[in-house]
Write an enzyme that holds these catalytic residues in place. Structure first.
Site, PDB file in Angstrom:
ATOM      1  N   ASN A   1       6.144 -39.331  -5.105  1.00  0.00           N
ATOM      2  CA  ASN A   1       4.920 -40.565  -4.662  1.00  0.00           C
ATOM      3  C   ASN A   1       4.375 -39.522  -3.655  1.00  0.00           C
ATOM      4  O   ASN A   1       4.857 -39.286  -2.656  1.00  0.00           O
ATOM      5  CB  ASN A   1       5.608 -41.877  -3.915  1.00  0.00           C
TER       6      ASN A   1
ATOM      7  N   ASN B   1       0.018 -42.587  -4.883  1.00  0.00           N
ATOM      8  CA  ASN B   1      -0.095 -43.821  -4.266  1.00  0.00           C
ATOM      9  C   ASN B   1      -1.181 -43.950  -3.714  1.00  0.00           C
ATOM     10  O   ASN B   1      -2.139 -43.374  -2.549  1.00  0.00           O
ATOM     11  CB  ASN B   1       1.021 -43.394  -3.788  1.00  0.00           C
TER      12      ASN B   1
ATOM     13  N   CYS C   1      -3.384 -46.681  -0.654  1.00  0.00           N
ATOM     14  CA  CYS C   1      -3.884 -45.868   1.601  1.00  0.00           C
ATOM     15  C   CYS C   1      -5.335 -45.913   2.038  1.00  0.00           C
ATOM     16  O   CYS C   1      -6.128 -45.712   1.406  1.00  0.00           O
ATOM     17  CB  CYS C   1      -2.311 -45.372   1.099  1.00  0.00           C
TER      18      CYS C   1
ATOM     19  N   SER D   1       9.609 -46.759  -4.449  1.00  0.00           N
ATOM     20  CA  SER D   1       8.857 -45.918  -4.041  1.00  0.00           C
ATOM     21  C   SER D   1       8.557 -46.346  -2.192  1.00  0.00           C
ATOM     22  O   SER D   1       8.981 -47.515  -2.083  1.00  0.00           O
ATOM     23  CB  SER D   1       7.277 -45.464  -3.981  1.00  0.00           C
TER      24      SER D   1
ATOM     25  N   THR E   1      12.490 -54.656  -2.508  1.00  0.00           N
ATOM     26  CA  THR E   1      13.144 -55.170  -1.752  1.00  0.00           C
ATOM     27  C   THR E   1      14.740 -54.995  -1.262  1.00  0.00           C
ATOM     28  O   THR E   1      15.189 -55.105  -0.280  1.00  0.00           O
ATOM     29  CB  THR E   1      11.781 -56.308  -0.631  1.00  0.00           C
TER      30      THR E   1
ATOM     31  N   ILE F   1       4.319 -49.826   7.274  1.00  0.00           N
ATOM     32  CA  ILE F   1       4.608 -49.005   7.322  1.00  0.00           C
ATOM     33  C   ILE F   1       4.057 -47.742   8.122  1.00  0.00           C
ATOM     34  O   ILE F   1       4.169 -47.046   8.827  1.00  0.00           O
ATOM     35  CB  ILE F   1       6.054 -47.670   6.403  1.00  0.00           C
TER      36      ILE F   1
ATOM     37  N   LYS G   1      -0.478 -45.483  -9.428  1.00  0.00           N
ATOM     38  CA  LYS G   1       0.858 -47.052  -8.888  1.00  0.00           C
ATOM     39  C   LYS G   1      -0.590 -47.711  -8.678  1.00  0.00           C
ATOM     40  O   LYS G   1      -1.643 -47.335  -7.696  1.00  0.00           O
ATOM     41  CB  LYS G   1       1.429 -46.889  -7.651  1.00  0.00           C
TER      42      LYS G   1
HETATM   43  C1  LIG Z   1       9.201 -51.259   3.236  1.00  0.00           C
HETATM   44  C2  LIG Z   1       8.535 -51.321   2.108  1.00  0.00           C
HETATM   45  C3  LIG Z   1       7.975 -49.328   2.395  1.00  0.00           C
HETATM   46  C4  LIG Z   1       6.925 -49.607   1.115  1.00  0.00           C
HETATM   47  N1  LIG Z   1       6.690 -48.269   1.001  1.00  0.00           N
HETATM   48  C5  LIG Z   1       5.966 -47.465  -0.025  1.00  0.00           C
HETATM   49  C6  LIG Z   1       5.507 -46.466   0.160  1.00  0.00           C
HETATM   50  O1  LIG Z   1       5.488 -45.107   1.307  1.00  0.00           O
HETATM   51  N2  LIG Z   1       4.590 -45.611  -1.333  1.00  0.00           N
HETATM   52  C7  LIG Z   1       4.215 -47.141  -1.752  1.00  0.00           C
HETATM   53  O2  LIG Z   1       3.871 -46.267  -3.046  1.00  0.00           O
HETATM   54  N3  LIG Z   1       5.033 -47.953  -1.757  1.00  0.00           N
HETATM   55  C8  LIG Z   1       6.029 -48.680  -1.160  1.00  0.00           C
HETATM   56  N4  LIG Z   1       6.201 -49.419  -0.600  1.00  0.00           N
HETATM   57  C9  LIG Z   1       6.022 -50.683  -2.295  1.00  0.00           C
HETATM   58  C10 LIG Z   1       6.579 -50.740  -3.221  1.00  0.00           C
HETATM   59  O3  LIG Z   1       7.098 -49.477  -3.838  1.00  0.00           O
HETATM   60  C11 LIG Z   1       6.779 -51.887  -4.603  1.00  0.00           C
HETATM   61  O4  LIG Z   1       6.085 -51.518  -4.789  1.00  0.00           O
HETATM   62  C12 LIG Z   1       6.804 -53.258  -3.779  1.00  0.00           C
HETATM   63  O5  LIG Z   1       7.492 -53.396  -2.364  1.00  0.00           O
HETATM   64  C13 LIG Z   1       7.180 -54.441  -4.466  1.00  0.00           C
HETATM   65  O6  LIG Z   1       8.422 -54.365  -4.969  1.00  0.00           O
HETATM   66  P1  LIG Z   1       8.889 -55.349  -4.396  1.00  0.00           P
HETATM   67  O7  LIG Z   1       8.752 -56.554  -4.363  1.00  0.00           O
HETATM   68  O8  LIG Z   1      10.735 -55.266  -5.377  1.00  0.00           O
HETATM   69  O9  LIG Z   1       9.953 -54.166  -3.279  1.00  0.00           O
HETATM   70  C14 LIG Z   1       7.439 -50.090   0.575  1.00  0.00           C
HETATM   71  C15 LIG Z   1       7.781 -51.981   0.422  1.00  0.00           C
HETATM   72  C16 LIG Z   1       8.308 -51.953   1.317  1.00  0.00           C
HETATM   73  C17 LIG Z   1       9.161 -53.371   1.211  1.00  0.00           C
END
Ligand SMILES: Cc1cc2nc3c(=O)[nH]c(=O)nc-3n(C[C@H](O)[C@H](O)[C@H](O)COP(=O)(O)O)c2cc1C
Length: 304
Positions: A96, A124, A127, A18, A268, A68, A163
């Site tokens: 999500n 989620n 938040c 997400s 990421t 964000i 989550k």
């Molecule tokens: C730019 C960005 C925006 C994200 N936005 C959300 C979001 O809107 N909702 C959510 O549940 N997680 C969000 N996440 C978390 C990711 O879904 C994930 O749980 C977290 O980045 C760990 O995984 P990664 O290390 O592979 O990025 C976001 C992560 C990033 C980097």
């Protein structure tokens, strides 16, 4: 590579996480979205949200911070503008869902649950606050159980995944609460609260001061947390886990599966290499062939 996840048949166990794949349309030009097992949309809220002021992203040596602030186009625009593409995908689509109050979460889920394009939900809960008393509810097991119970009722037959945030003392307590509330799956981990300081201005780089750390820096911690939740809560209850946190290569994905995940999400890494998830899927196929693994499920929790 096909596998079952929370009652859904997936072509393979690779998801996009997400917030890192928008509403999928952003990545459609880079690779065939059909080649993934699933994807989780950006958090959708009842009303559109502009998100936090900028700068809201900063890189670190081995990851990134984001603040964000749940920027998204809101429920109705999502249905109008984004659902048609999602509906055309064989890929499992989890929406999500976020909100400021329990009622907002429920309104989003109730409106989306009847749509065929939506295969399931990811809640989620890391938040802002619920209306009742200003406690961040992703960290309070009682509130987690209650919102999960109500969200599950709203989701009906569609799977509900909760989550989990890693910024708690005991993540298994949060996991047990979600399972008690009726979650069909758990996803973990969300980002880790962190800060980067500009030494010239002596101010935090992010306008929000703090942000969520993701990427390779968090991987060993995320693997540990997946294993902890798997052994202490998910395996005893028979609940599948979607593992994530710093997955960049196929071997990273295998680590999460061995730790107890049934599927994994790439976040990421997509910013560095838009088709990272496809390469990870291909690498996982090679690993399975080399190790004579015929069912992905045989890897889940197979840590010795
Ligand atoms: C730019 C960005 C925006 C994200 N936005 C959300 C979001 O809107 N909702 C959510 O549940 N997680 C969000 N996440 C978390 C990711 O879904 C994930 O749980 C977290 O980045 C760990 O995984 P990664 O290390 O592979 O990025 C976001 C992560 C990033 C980097």
């Amino acid at each position: 590579m096909s596998t079952n996840f929370a009652g859904l048949r997936l072509a393979n166990p690779i998801f996009l996480a997400s917030g890192t794949c928008g509403y999928a349309d952003e990545l459609a030009d880079f690779f065939d979205l059909k080649s993934l097992g699933g994807l989780v949309t950006k958090s959708i809220t009842l009303h559109p949200r502009p998100g936090n002021p900028t700068p809201r992203i900063v890189e670190t040596d081995s990851g990134m911070l984001n603040a964000i602030g749940l920027a998204n186009i809101g429920l109705e625009a999502f249905i109008r503008e984004k659902i048609p593409l999602l509906a055309s995908l064989p890929t499992a689509v989890f929406v999500n869902v976020a909100g400021r109050t329990v009622e907002e979460y429920l309104a989003v889920i109730e409106r989306l649950a009847p749509l065929e394009a939506v295969d399931g939900f990811e809640l989620n809960i890391s938040c802002p606050n619920v209306k009742q008393g200003g406690i961040t509810f992703g960290t309070d097991p009682k509130l987690i159980e209650e919102i999960t119970r109500q969200a599950k009722k709203a989701a009906g037959v569609k799977p509900l995944m909760v989550k989990l945030t890693p910024t708690v003392t005991d993540i298994s307590a949060a996991a047990r609460a979600a399972i008690q509330g009726g979650a069909d799956a758990l996803s973990l981990v969300n980002t880790f609260t962190a800060m980067v300081i500009d030494i010239e201005t002596r101010k935090p780089v992010l306008a929000n001061r703090t942000g969520g750390l993701s990427g390779p820096a968090v991987k060993p911690i995320a693997v540990y947390l997946v294993h902890k939740v798997y052994t202490e809560a998910a395996r005893p209850a028979g609940i599948p886990l979607l593992g994530m946190g710093g997955i960049r290569t196929a071997s990273d994905a295998v680590e999460f599966l061995l730790a107890g995940a049934s599927a994994v999400a790439v976040g990421t890494a997509t910013f560095i290499q838009p088709d990272a998830a496809v390469r990870i899927r291909q690498g996982l196929e090679t690993y399975c062939r080399a190790h004579r693994i015929s069912h992905i499920a045989d890897l889940t929790g197979a840590l010795r």
